[in-house]
Design a protein around this motif. Structure first.
Motif, PDB file in Angstrom:
ATOM      1  N   MET A   1       0.839  -1.181   0.000  1.00  0.00           N
ATOM      2  CA  MET A   1       0.000   0.000   0.000  1.00  0.00           C
ATOM      3  C   MET A   1       0.883   1.243   0.000  1.00  0.00           C
ATOM      4  O   MET A   1       1.883   1.307   0.696  1.00  0.00           O
ATOM      5  CB  MET A   1      -0.901  -0.015   1.231  1.00  0.00           C
ATOM      6  N   SER A   2       0.507   2.221  -0.783  1.00  0.00           N
ATOM      7  CA  SER A   2       1.268   3.468  -0.885  1.00  0.00           C
ATOM      8  C   SER A   2       1.158   4.289   0.391  1.00  0.00           C
ATOM      9  O   SER A   2       0.207   4.159   1.162  1.00  0.00           O
ATOM     10  CB  SER A   2       0.743   4.312  -2.044  1.00  0.00           C
ATOM     11  N   VAL A   3       2.138   5.152   0.580  1.00  0.00           N
ATOM     12  CA  VAL A   3       2.184   6.063   1.715  1.00  0.00           C
ATOM     13  C   VAL A   3       2.271   7.479   1.179  1.00  0.00           C
ATOM     14  O   VAL A   3       2.969   7.737   0.190  1.00  0.00           O
ATOM     15  CB  VAL A   3       3.412   5.756   2.603  1.00  0.00           C
ATOM     16  N   THR A   4       1.536   8.402   1.820  1.00  0.00           N
ATOM     17  CA  THR A   4       1.597   9.796   1.390  1.00  0.00           C
ATOM     18  C   THR A   4       2.196  10.674   2.475  1.00  0.00           C
ATOM     19  O   THR A   4       2.000  10.444   3.670  1.00  0.00           O
ATOM     20  CB  THR A   4       0.210  10.363   1.023  1.00  0.00           C
TER      21      THR A   4
ATOM     22  N   SER B   1       6.007   2.845  -0.217  1.00  0.00           N
ATOM     23  CA  SER B   1       5.944   2.273   1.131  1.00  0.00           C
ATOM     24  C   SER B   1       6.542   3.267   2.123  1.00  0.00           C
ATOM     25  O   SER B   1       7.199   4.239   1.733  1.00  0.00           O
ATOM     26  CB  SER B   1       6.745   0.962   1.200  1.00  0.00           C
ATOM     27  N   GLN B   2       6.328   2.998   3.399  1.00  0.00           N
ATOM     28  CA  GLN B   2       6.904   3.821   4.469  1.00  0.00           C
ATOM     29  C   GLN B   2       8.429   3.792   4.378  1.00  0.00           C
ATOM     30  O   GLN B   2       9.093   4.815   4.538  1.00  0.00           O
ATOM     31  CB  GLN B   2       6.440   3.293   5.830  1.00  0.00           C
ATOM     32  N   GLU B   3       8.974   2.618   4.115  1.00  0.00           N
ATOM     33  CA  GLU B   3      10.425   2.472   4.017  1.00  0.00           C
ATOM     34  C   GLU B   3      10.980   3.273   2.843  1.00  0.00           C
ATOM     35  O   GLU B   3      12.014   3.931   2.960  1.00  0.00           O
ATOM     36  CB  GLU B   3      10.812   0.992   3.872  1.00  0.00           C
ATOM     37  N   ALA B   4      10.285   3.204   1.709  1.00  0.00           N
ATOM     38  CA  ALA B   4      10.730   3.955   0.526  1.00  0.00           C
ATOM     39  C   ALA B   4      10.676   5.456   0.791  1.00  0.00           C
ATOM     40  O   ALA B   4      11.569   6.200   0.383  1.00  0.00           O
ATOM     41  CB  ALA B   4       9.866   3.599  -0.688  1.00  0.00           C
ATOM     42  N   MET B   5       9.641   5.916   1.517  1.00  0.00           N
ATOM     43  CA  MET B   5       9.541   7.340   1.839  1.00  0.00           C
ATOM     44  C   MET B   5      10.690   7.760   2.759  1.00  0.00           C
ATOM     45  O   MET B   5      11.324   8.787   2.531  1.00  0.00           O
ATOM     46  CB  MET B   5       8.212   7.667   2.502  1.00  0.00           C
ATOM     47  N   ALA B   6      10.969   6.969   3.779  1.00  0.00           N
ATOM     48  CA  ALA B   6      12.047   7.295   4.713  1.00  0.00           C
ATOM     49  C   ALA B   6      13.382   7.372   3.979  1.00  0.00           C
ATOM     50  O   ALA B   6      14.178   8.297   4.199  1.00  0.00           O
ATOM     51  CB  ALA B   6      12.104   6.275   5.836  1.00  0.00           C
TER      52      ALA B   6
ATOM     53  N   GLU C   1      -0.984   5.917   5.308  1.00  0.00           N
ATOM     54  CA  GLU C   1      -1.217   4.982   4.210  1.00  0.00           C
ATOM     55  C   GLU C   1      -2.312   5.541   3.313  1.00  0.00           C
ATOM     56  O   GLU C   1      -3.284   6.132   3.782  1.00  0.00           O
ATOM     57  CB  GLU C   1      -1.616   3.619   4.740  1.00  0.00           C
ATOM     58  N   ARG C   2      -2.148   5.339   2.034  1.00  0.00           N
ATOM     59  CA  ARG C   2      -3.085   5.849   1.036  1.00  0.00           C
ATOM     60  C   ARG C   2      -4.063   4.743   0.661  1.00  0.00           C
ATOM     61  O   ARG C   2      -3.671   3.630   0.327  1.00  0.00           O
ATOM     62  CB  ARG C   2      -2.299   6.295  -0.199  1.00  0.00           C
ATOM     63  N   THR C   3      -5.346   5.082   0.722  1.00  0.00           N
ATOM     64  CA  THR C   3      -6.389   4.163   0.300  1.00  0.00           C
ATOM     65  C   THR C   3      -7.183   4.834  -0.801  1.00  0.00           C
ATOM     66  O   THR C   3      -7.669   5.951  -0.616  1.00  0.00           O
ATOM     67  CB  THR C   3      -7.331   3.821   1.470  1.00  0.00           C
ATOM     68  N   VAL C   4      -7.293   4.203  -1.942  1.00  0.00           N
ATOM     69  CA  VAL C   4      -8.080   4.739  -3.045  1.00  0.00           C
ATOM     70  C   VAL C   4      -9.492   4.192  -2.903  1.00  0.00           C
ATOM     71  O   VAL C   4      -9.692   2.974  -2.882  1.00  0.00           O
ATOM     72  CB  VAL C   4      -7.469   4.374  -4.411  1.00  0.00           C
ATOM     73  N   VAL C   5     -10.467   5.079  -2.813  1.00  0.00           N
ATOM     74  CA  VAL C   5     -11.847   4.677  -2.644  1.00  0.00           C
ATOM     75  C   VAL C   5     -12.550   4.533  -3.991  1.00  0.00           C
ATOM     76  O   VAL C   5     -13.307   3.605  -4.221  1.00  0.00           O
ATOM     77  CB  VAL C   5     -12.606   5.685  -1.734  1.00  0.00           C
TER      78      VAL C   5
END
Length: 104
Positions: A1-4, A65-70, A99-103
């Motif tokens: 899941m993507s992180v913003t 991901s959170q890791e990729a953002m860090a 975390e990004r959730t697409v609705v």
């Protein structure tokens, strides 16, 4: 899941100077951050009742991901963008990570 990483910029004393620096300097720095999936901006207008917006600009940077953002924010490009904040965001900014959730 993507992180913003969402950055909410408070209204500046000089909106034109803020926008010029953001558009000419800061956005190009941020766009170079490795691992970005997307980078979007919103410049809020008046609310439905005509009231002034609470924020001058909202920037959303999306990472895989959170890791990729860090990792990206610790890179030279991420540090350059972070180090640029005092040059234009004197009114302050709030940073939110989630975390990004697409609705739809």
């Amino acid at each position: 899941m993507s992180v913003t990483l969402t950055v909410l910029y408070n209204p500046p004393a000089d909106p034109a100077a803020f926008d010029k620096h953001y558009d000419d300097v800061h956005a190009p720095l941020a766009a170079k951050i490795s691992g970005l999936e997307s980078f979007t901006l919103v410049r809020p207008g008046p609310g439905p009742d005509g009231s002034a917006p609470q924020y001058h600009l909202i920037a959303t940077l999306t990472f895989p991901s959170q890791e990729a953002m860090a990792e990206a924010m610790a890179s030279p490009e991420g540090r350059a963008a972070t180090d640029d904040l005092p040059n234009f965001a004197m009114a302050g900014a709030t940073m939110l990570v989630g975390e990004r959730t697409v609705v739809v």
